[in-house]
Design a protein around this motif. Structure first.
Motif, mmCIF file in Angstrom:
data_model
loop_
_atom_site.group_PDB
_atom_site.id
_atom_site.type_symbol
_atom_site.label_atom_id
_atom_site.label_comp_id
_atom_site.label_asym_id
_atom_site.label_seq_id
_atom_site.Cartn_x
_atom_site.Cartn_y
_atom_site.Cartn_z
ATOM 1 N N GLU A 131 -1.994 2.986 0.580
ATOM 2 C CA GLU A 131 -1.663 3.063 -0.840
ATOM 3 C C GLU A 131 -0.163 2.870 -1.072
ATOM 4 O O GLU A 131 0.258 2.169 -2.004
ATOM 5 C CB GLU A 131 -2.108 4.417 -1.400
ATOM 6 C CG GLU A 131 -3.618 4.594 -1.464
ATOM 7 C CD GLU A 131 -4.004 5.995 -1.905
ATOM 8 O OE1 GLU A 131 -3.076 6.823 -2.100
ATOM 9 O OE2 GLU A 131 -5.214 6.266 -2.027
ATOM 10 N N LYS A 132 0.662 3.495 -0.223
ATOM 11 C CA LYS A 132 2.106 3.399 -0.396
ATOM 12 C C LYS A 132 2.601 1.974 -0.158
ATOM 13 O O LYS A 132 3.500 1.486 -0.863
ATOM 14 C CB LYS A 132 2.799 4.385 0.548
ATOM 15 C CG LYS A 132 2.521 5.858 0.231
ATOM 16 C CD LYS A 132 3.171 6.765 1.241
ATOM 17 C CE LYS A 132 2.696 8.206 1.062
ATOM 18 N NZ LYS A 132 3.031 8.763 -0.252
ATOM 19 N N ARG A 157 11.397 3.063 -0.289
ATOM 20 C CA ARG A 157 11.276 4.490 -0.554
ATOM 21 C C ARG A 157 9.796 4.880 -0.637
ATOM 22 O O ARG A 157 9.026 4.274 -1.383
ATOM 23 C CB ARG A 157 11.993 4.861 -1.850
ATOM 24 C CG ARG A 157 11.960 6.348 -2.168
ATOM 25 C CD ARG A 157 12.877 6.663 -3.325
ATOM 26 N NE ARG A 157 14.273 6.384 -3.001
ATOM 27 C CZ ARG A 157 15.068 7.234 -2.344
ATOM 28 N NH1 ARG A 157 14.592 8.399 -1.925
ATOM 29 N NH2 ARG A 157 16.325 6.920 -2.122
ATOM 30 N N PHE A 158 9.410 5.891 0.124
ATOM 31 C CA PHE A 158 8.038 6.382 0.138
ATOM 32 C C PHE A 158 8.024 7.831 -0.343
ATOM 33 O O PHE A 158 8.900 8.628 0.036
ATOM 34 C CB PHE A 158 7.450 6.341 1.548
ATOM 35 C CG PHE A 158 7.178 4.946 2.059
ATOM 36 C CD1 PHE A 158 5.976 4.329 1.810
ATOM 37 C CD2 PHE A 158 8.122 4.269 2.806
ATOM 38 C CE1 PHE A 158 5.718 3.054 2.275
ATOM 39 C CE2 PHE A 158 7.886 2.997 3.290
ATOM 40 C CZ PHE A 158 6.674 2.385 3.017
ATOM 41 N N SER A 159 7.030 8.183 -1.145
ATOM 42 C CA SER A 159 6.841 9.585 -1.515
ATOM 43 C C SER A 159 6.271 10.343 -0.324
ATOM 44 O O SER A 159 5.673 9.741 0.574
ATOM 45 C CB SER A 159 5.891 9.690 -2.715
ATOM 46 O OG SER A 159 4.642 9.104 -2.406
ATOM 47 N N GLN A 177 -3.280 7.082 2.833
ATOM 48 C CA GLN A 177 -2.048 7.231 2.071
ATOM 49 C C GLN A 177 -1.039 6.131 2.396
ATOM 50 O O GLN A 177 -0.364 5.619 1.500
ATOM 51 C CB GLN A 177 -1.427 8.600 2.348
ATOM 52 C CG GLN A 177 -2.262 9.767 1.819
ATOM 53 C CD GLN A 177 -1.565 11.095 2.047
ATOM 54 O OE1 GLN A 177 -0.626 11.443 1.343
ATOM 55 N NE2 GLN A 177 -2.013 11.834 3.045
ATOM 56 N N LEU A 178 -0.936 5.773 3.679
ATOM 57 C CA LEU A 178 0.001 4.719 4.044
ATOM 58 C C LEU A 178 -0.403 3.397 3.405
ATOM 59 O O LEU A 178 0.444 2.643 2.913
ATOM 60 C CB LEU A 178 0.077 4.578 5.560
ATOM 61 C CG LEU A 178 1.014 3.462 6.067
ATOM 62 C CD1 LEU A 178 2.435 3.676 5.580
ATOM 63 C CD2 LEU A 178 0.962 3.379 7.595
ATOM 64 N N ASP A 206 1.662 -0.057 -3.191
ATOM 65 C CA ASP A 206 2.574 0.237 -4.303
ATOM 66 C C ASP A 206 3.888 -0.515 -4.123
ATOM 67 O O ASP A 206 4.450 -1.063 -5.083
ATOM 68 C CB ASP A 206 2.842 1.742 -4.380
ATOM 69 C CG ASP A 206 1.660 2.511 -4.927
ATOM 70 O OD1 ASP A 206 0.783 1.879 -5.551
ATOM 71 O OD2 ASP A 206 1.610 3.737 -4.733
ATOM 72 N N ALA A 207 4.373 -0.523 -2.880
ATOM 73 C CA ALA A 207 5.632 -1.219 -2.619
ATOM 74 C C ALA A 207 5.509 -2.719 -2.851
ATOM 75 O O ALA A 207 6.440 -3.366 -3.327
ATOM 76 C CB ALA A 207 6.088 -0.937 -1.183
ATOM 77 N N PHE A 251 3.974 12.469 2.245
ATOM 78 C CA PHE A 251 2.542 12.425 2.522
ATOM 79 C C PHE A 251 1.893 13.759 2.170
ATOM 80 O O PHE A 251 2.494 14.829 2.350
ATOM 81 C CB PHE A 251 2.292 12.110 4.000
ATOM 82 C CG PHE A 251 2.592 10.683 4.372
ATOM 83 C CD1 PHE A 251 1.632 9.692 4.183
ATOM 84 C CD2 PHE A 251 3.816 10.316 4.898
ATOM 85 C CE1 PHE A 251 1.906 8.369 4.509
ATOM 86 C CE2 PHE A 251 4.100 9.000 5.235
ATOM 87 C CZ PHE A 251 3.136 8.018 5.036
#
Length: 496
Positions: free
Chosen positions: A23-24, A7-9, A20-21, A27-28, A11
């Motif tokens: 960072e996501k 699941r990604f928040s 941003q990618l 996080d994952a 952009f």
């Protein structure tokens, strides 16, 4: 949004997609959605599911590989490196919930241990998403200036090269950037009528930091400190944290009222150039009276000159410090408030004895402001970019001030603005019985953001009929429709 079960928040369109990618994905990895030894989604599939170009995904994968988070495989593409995730995350994933409960039971009772509670003090709070409002009449923020941003980037690159880089790579301990000190003492301060030597100046990370250090050195619990009423909220809270006895001093259409209530004060904080929050300017005769009172009653004055270059009508008055021949005035300047508020650089001007102690205290707090930022600002000043920015800002604020003043007169005739001659905000008094919070809520539903003024008063119950309209961050063409919507919100709120 999801991709391959992850699941990604959404952009943010205002930020770079690669950043941003990255960072996501990190996080994952750290929350366990992407596990060690498991293959990553193929660049083709990830790009399709997230709606990104395949090249963007490939570049991010390569970047994470260079950083050691991913390991390439000829057969499997990329997989997560277990070494990069580290033992800490792995331990956190497998921690026994009973251990977590036991730790919580053994945790210190911070309510008992804390001797102060700054979080409980009344403070100005601005919505983090204020830019999401179509009409943000907020104070203390600026409209994005691409010319200034490009020139700041230029100076940043220059500061990171050659001889300039060697000036900030080493730990400067308690010293400031000599080029920045030179620019301030020879170019910035003389315009305010202030002429000082380098040993009379200290670079800080903003006015709040300057004030906090001054309270550490010059105050004691129970000391009487005079503050403008209404006044600068952060100053009030900083002095309260130091245990000072705060004495509110009246403000009228000419700023701080000089009178007998100042007797018995050991220190006084004021904003002569543009009173915070009303925006009015203290005339020369009252400045001279204030200095005479300081001599007569033996108190020192902290002058916050936060909007010194933004007078719209007439010339700028010389700073209170420039009129002082006794050393009683401590001058606080902000170098980046109107430039880029997030940069956080300011300075203190005072007698050498006080600066020496401030410098020693600063060493134990954070040693010195980031030396690279000091050099960038020094270059920005030296190349004339600061002056050019100030001229553009003055021109922009002049047009906005005239526009918003007329719009208020046209659409909000029952609201009286203070007699400000510049700055970046209007302070308005509503009719009898008016509640600014009611208007704030009604206006927000229309995309208009205003700031009720109740927080600026020490007296309780504080008056509710005041609010501030900042126009520094709102676009010129949005001012009139924003005020029109504000007038509609007020009429709807009172049933007109």
């Amino acid at each position: 949004m999801t991709a391959d079960g992850i699941r990604f928040s959404p952009f943010d369109p205002a930020r770079g997609l690669q950043e941003q990618l990255r960072e996501k994905l990190l996080d994952a990895m750290f929350d366990g959605s992407l596990r060690a030894h498991e293959p990553m989604p193929s660049s083709r599939r990830l790009s399709v599911e997230l709606g990104l170009s395949r090249n963007t995904v490939v570049l991010v994968y390569e970047k994470l590989t260079q950083e050691g988070y991913l390991v390439p495989s000829s057969r499997r593409g990329y997989y997560v490196s277990p070494q990069a995730l580290g033992e800490r995350r792995q331990a956190a994933v497998h921690t026994d919930p009973r251990q977590l409960f036991a730790r919580a039971c053994d945790a210190p009772d911070w309510e008992v241990r804390l001797t102060q509670h700054p979080s409980r003090m009344r403070a100005i709070v601005k919505p983090r998403n204020w830019r999401d409002y179509r009409y943000p009449f907020v104070y203390g923020q600026v409209e994005y200036d691409e010319t200034t941003a490009a020139r700041w980037r230029e100076c940043t690159l220059l500061a990171a090269s050659g001889a300039h880089a060697r000036t900030w790579v080493d730990d400067q301990v308690a010293q400031d950037d000599t080029l920045l000190v030179e620019q301030i003492t020879q170019r910035i301060l003389p315009r305010r009528g202030i002429h000082v030597a380098p040993d009379q100046l200290l670079i800080t990370i903003g006015t709040q930091n300057s004030l906090f250090m001054l309270t550490q050195l010059l105050t004691r619990p129970g000391m009487a400190v005079g503050l403008e009423e209404p006044g600068y909220v952060d100053a009030r809270n900083i002095f309260a944290l130091a245990g000072c006895a705060i004495r509110p001093l009246d403000v009228d259409g000419q700023g701080l009222v000089v009178g007998d209530r100042m007797a018995g004060c050991s220190m006084l904080f004021c904003t002569p150039s543009h009173q915070s929050p009303t925006g009015v300017t203290m005339p020369m005769y009252r400045r001279m009276e204030l200095l005479e009172r300081a001599r007569r009653h033996d108190f020192v004055i902290i002058e916050d000159d936060y909007e010194s270059e933004q007078n719209i009508l007439g010339r700028n008055h010389p700073a209170l410090k420039s009129l002082d021949d006794s050393g009683r005035v401590i001058y606080l300047g902000s170098l980046t408030k109107s430039l880029m508020p997030g940069v956080r650089l300011g300075f203190v001007v005072a007698d050498p004895e006080l600066i020496r102690e401030l410098r020693a205290l600063r060493r134990y707090l954070y040693r010195h402001p980031p030396a690279n930022n000091q050099r960038v600002l020094a270059l920005f000043l030296g190349r004339g970019y600061f002056d050019a920015h100030a001229r553009r800002l003055r021109s922009s604020l002049t047009r906005k001030w005239r526009l918003i003043s007329q719009a208020v007169a046209d659409f909000l005739p029952d609201f009286v603005p203070s007699g400000t001659s510049g700055g970046s905000a209007l302070w308005l008094r509503g009719p009898e019985g008016f509640d600014a919070w009611t208007l704030q809520r009604a206006a927000a539903r229309r995309g208009v953001l205003i700031e009720p003024g109740q927080i600026h008063f020490l007296a309780q119950p504080a008056p509710t009929r005041y609010f501030r309209l900042g126009y520094g961050a709102i676009a010129h063409d949005d001012i009139v429709p924003g005020v029109q919507l504000l007038a509609e919100a007020w009429k709807a709120a009172v049933g007109i």
